[in-house]
Write a protein that holds these residues in place. Structure first.
Motif, PDB file in Angstrom:
ATOM      1  N   LEU A   4       0.844  -1.185   0.000  1.00 51.05           N
ATOM      2  CA  LEU A   4       0.000   0.000   0.000  1.00 51.05           C
ATOM      3  C   LEU A   4       0.883   1.239   0.000  1.00 51.05           C
ATOM      4  O   LEU A   4       1.825   1.332   0.800  1.00 51.05           O
ATOM      5  N   VAL A   5       0.565   2.189  -0.873  1.00 52.51           N
ATOM      6  CA  VAL A   5       1.349   3.418  -0.958  1.00 52.51           C
ATOM      7  C   VAL A   5       0.401   4.611  -0.894  1.00 52.51           C
ATOM      8  O   VAL A   5      -0.424   4.798  -1.802  1.00 52.51           O
ATOM      9  N   GLU A   6       0.546   5.407   0.163  1.00 49.18           N
ATOM     10  CA  GLU A   6      -0.300   6.593   0.330  1.00 49.18           C
ATOM     11  C   GLU A   6       0.332   7.800  -0.345  1.00 49.18           C
ATOM     12  O   GLU A   6       1.558   7.881  -0.492  1.00 49.18           O
ATOM     13  N   SER A   7      -0.510   8.734  -0.738  1.00 48.22           N
ATOM     14  CA  SER A   7      -0.046  10.004  -1.283  1.00 48.22           C
ATOM     15  C   SER A   7      -1.118  11.048  -1.040  1.00 48.22           C
ATOM     16  O   SER A   7      -2.258  10.717  -0.684  1.00 48.22           O
ATOM     17  N   GLY A   8      -0.751  12.312  -1.245  1.00 46.58           N
ATOM     18  CA  GLY A   8      -1.736  13.382  -1.154  1.00 46.58           C
ATOM     19  C   GLY A   8      -1.662  14.226   0.103  1.00 46.58           C
ATOM     20  O   GLY A   8      -2.406  15.206   0.225  1.00 46.58           O
ATOM     21  N   GLY A   9      -0.796  13.858   1.026  1.00 50.04           N
ATOM     22  CA  GLY A   9      -0.668  14.664   2.231  1.00 50.04           C
ATOM     23  C   GLY A   9       0.009  15.995   1.940  1.00 50.04           C
ATOM     24  O   GLY A   9       0.486  16.241   0.832  1.00 50.04           O
ATOM     25  N   GLY A  10       0.034  16.866   2.944  1.00 46.50           N
ATOM     26  CA  GLY A  10       0.683  18.149   2.769  1.00 46.50           C
ATOM     27  C   GLY A  10       0.371  19.094   3.896  1.00 46.50           C
ATOM     28  O   GLY A  10      -0.219  18.710   4.912  1.00 46.50           O
ATOM     29  N   LEU A  11       0.794  20.345   3.702  1.00 51.14           N
ATOM     30  CA  LEU A  11       0.564  21.405   4.675  1.00 51.14           C
ATOM     31  C   LEU A  11      -0.518  22.324   4.138  1.00 51.14           C
ATOM     32  O   LEU A  11      -0.381  22.868   3.029  1.00 51.14           O
ATOM     33  N   VAL A  12      -1.593  22.465   4.911  1.00 52.56           N
ATOM     34  CA  VAL A  12      -2.705  23.321   4.500  1.00 52.56           C
ATOM     35  C   VAL A  12      -3.167  24.154   5.689  1.00 52.56           C
ATOM     36  O   VAL A  12      -2.831  23.869   6.837  1.00 52.56           O
ATOM     37  N   GLN A  13      -3.959  25.167   5.386  1.00 52.43           N
ATOM     38  CA  GLN A  13      -4.543  25.989   6.449  1.00 52.43           C
ATOM     39  C   GLN A  13      -5.853  25.371   6.921  1.00 52.43           C
ATOM     40  O   GLN A  13      -6.508  24.613   6.192  1.00 52.43           O
ATOM     41  N   ALA A  14      -6.235  25.705   8.116  1.00 57.37           N
ATOM     42  CA  ALA A  14      -7.514  25.241   8.650  1.00 57.37           C
ATOM     43  C   ALA A  14      -8.646  25.654   7.717  1.00 57.37           C
ATOM     44  O   ALA A  14      -8.643  26.765   7.172  1.00 57.37           O
ATOM     45  N   GLY A  15      -9.567  24.723   7.507  1.00 62.87           N
ATOM     46  CA  GLY A  15     -10.684  24.963   6.608  1.00 62.87           C
ATOM     47  C   GLY A  15     -10.477  24.459   5.196  1.00 62.87           C
ATOM     48  O   GLY A  15     -11.428  24.361   4.416  1.00 62.87           O
ATOM     49  N   ALA A  16      -9.248  24.121   4.861  1.00 63.55           N
ATOM     50  CA  ALA A  16      -8.934  23.636   3.517  1.00 63.55           C
ATOM     51  C   ALA A  16      -9.307  22.167   3.370  1.00 63.55           C
ATOM     52  O   ALA A  16      -9.768  21.509   4.311  1.00 63.55           O
ATOM     53  N   SER A  17      -9.080  21.664   2.161  1.00 67.90           N
ATOM     54  CA  SER A  17      -9.383  20.260   1.847  1.00 67.90           C
ATOM     55  C   SER A  17      -8.135  19.571   1.297  1.00 67.90           C
ATOM     56  O   SER A  17      -7.267  20.212   0.698  1.00 67.90           O
ATOM     57  N   LEU A  18      -8.084  18.274   1.498  1.00 65.75           N
ATOM     58  CA  LEU A  18      -7.065  17.415   0.902  1.00 65.75           C
ATOM     59  C   LEU A  18      -7.727  16.101   0.520  1.00 65.75           C
ATOM     60  O   LEU A  18      -8.690  15.679   1.167  1.00 65.75           O
ATOM     61  N   ARG A  19      -7.181  15.471  -0.497  1.00 68.02           N
ATOM     62  CA  ARG A  19      -7.630  14.117  -0.823  1.00 68.02           C
ATOM     63  C   ARG A  19      -6.426  13.185  -0.766  1.00 68.02           C
ATOM     64  O   ARG A  19      -5.468  13.358  -1.525  1.00 68.02           O
ATOM     65  N   LEU A  20      -6.495  12.236   0.128  1.00 67.62           N
ATOM     66  CA  LEU A  20      -5.456  11.216   0.221  1.00 67.62           C
ATOM     67  C   LEU A  20      -5.813  10.047  -0.684  1.00 67.62           C
ATOM     68  O   LEU A  20      -6.978   9.693  -0.820  1.00 67.62           O
ATOM     69  N   SER A  21      -4.788   9.459  -1.273  1.00 68.52           N
ATOM     70  CA  SER A  21      -4.956   8.263  -2.094  1.00 68.52           C
ATOM     71  C   SER A  21      -4.098   7.151  -1.525  1.00 68.52           C
ATOM     72  O   SER A  21      -3.034   7.404  -0.951  1.00 68.52           O
ATOM     73  N   CYS A  22      -4.555   5.949  -1.713  1.00 72.33           N
ATOM     74  CA  CYS A  22      -3.792   4.772  -1.295  1.00 72.33           C
ATOM     75  C   CYS A  22      -3.864   3.767  -2.432  1.00 72.33           C
ATOM     76  O   CYS A  22      -4.915   3.169  -2.680  1.00 72.33           O
ATOM     77  N   ALA A  23      -2.756   3.601  -3.109  1.00 72.84           N
ATOM     78  CA  ALA A  23      -2.682   2.671  -4.220  1.00 72.84           C
ATOM     79  C   ALA A  23      -2.203   1.312  -3.721  1.00 72.84           C
ATOM     80  O   ALA A  23      -1.198   1.225  -3.008  1.00 72.84           O
ATOM     81  N   ALA A  24      -2.923   0.282  -4.113  1.00 72.52           N
ATOM     82  CA  ALA A  24      -2.584  -1.067  -3.659  1.00 72.52           C
ATOM     83  C   ALA A  24      -2.022  -1.882  -4.810  1.00 72.52           C
ATOM     84  O   ALA A  24      -2.428  -1.719  -5.966  1.00 72.52           O
ATOM     85  N   SER A  25      -1.083  -2.729  -4.478  1.00 71.62           N
ATOM     86  CA  SER A  25      -0.570  -3.671  -5.469  1.00 71.62           C
ATOM     87  C   SER A  25      -1.022  -5.057  -5.028  1.00 71.62           C
ATOM     88  O   SER A  25      -0.391  -5.682  -4.179  1.00 71.62           O
ATOM     89  N   VAL A  26      -2.132  -5.483  -5.582  1.00 70.68           N
ATOM     90  CA  VAL A  26      -2.710  -6.769  -5.212  1.00 70.68           C
ATOM     91  C   VAL A  26      -3.641  -7.178  -6.332  1.00 70.68           C
ATOM     92  O   VAL A  26      -4.273  -6.331  -6.970  1.00 70.68           O
ATOM     93  N   ARG A  27      -3.760  -8.477  -6.569  1.00 69.15           N
ATOM     94  CA  ARG A  27      -4.607  -8.955  -7.670  1.00 69.15           C
ATOM     95  C   ARG A  27      -6.072  -9.036  -7.279  1.00 69.15           C
ATOM     96  O   ARG A  27      -6.950  -8.958  -8.133  1.00 69.15           O
ATOM     97  N   THR A  28      -6.332  -9.187  -5.979  1.00 67.02           N
ATOM     98  CA  THR A  28      -7.715  -9.386  -5.518  1.00 67.02           C
ATOM     99  C   THR A  28      -8.082  -8.307  -4.519  1.00 67.02           C
ATOM    100  O   THR A  28      -8.367  -8.597  -3.353  1.00 67.02           O
TER     101      THR A  28
END
Length: 127
Positions: A4-28
């Motif tokens: 599992l590999v996460e991405s999308g984090g960062g530094l933001v101000q209060a009230g902002a939005s972020l979208r985290l992603s988690c890419a999986a390497s698995v067949r099922t």
């Protein structure tokens, strides 16, 4: 083995939005319920959100309910965490995790029930 590999984090101000992603390497990928957890400095890892193998059933920690949305795209083998109205107290390393369920409706809030973990992505919210 699931990676599992996460991405999308960062530094933001209060009230902002972020979208985290988690890419999986698995067949099922649809054999797994997927969860998001987080850990702030000096605190224990805590549950954030979980969804079942199909994405139909979800559950959230009270602290994020109404602000965060977990979703998955089984075709892209990815799970997402949309985070809106971020608060300073959301600052933490966010981890995605996979729990083997073989398409049962099992979901868990307990980190010990999860079989695989990503390396985490830092979310920092300035107040």
């Amino acid at each position: 083995q699931v990676q599992l590999v996460e991405s999308g984090g960062g530094l933001v101000q209060a009230g902002a939005s972020l979208r985290l992603s988690c890419a999986a390497s698995v067949r099922t990928f649809n054999n797994y319920a997927m969860g998001w957890f987080r850990q702030a400095p000096g605190k224990e890892r805590e549950f954030v959100a979980v969804l079942n193998w199909s994405g139909v059933f979800t559950s959230y920690a009270d602290s994020v309910k109404g602000r965060f949305t977990i979703s998955r795209d089984n075709a892209k083998i990815t799970v997402y965490l949309q985070m809106n109205s971020l608060k300073h107290e959301d600052t933490a390393v966010h981890y995605c995790a996979a729990k083997t369920t073989f398409r049962s409706e099992s979901m868990s809030y307990n980190a010990n029930d999860y079989n695989y973990w990503g390396q985490g992505t830092q979310v920092t919210v300035s107040s």
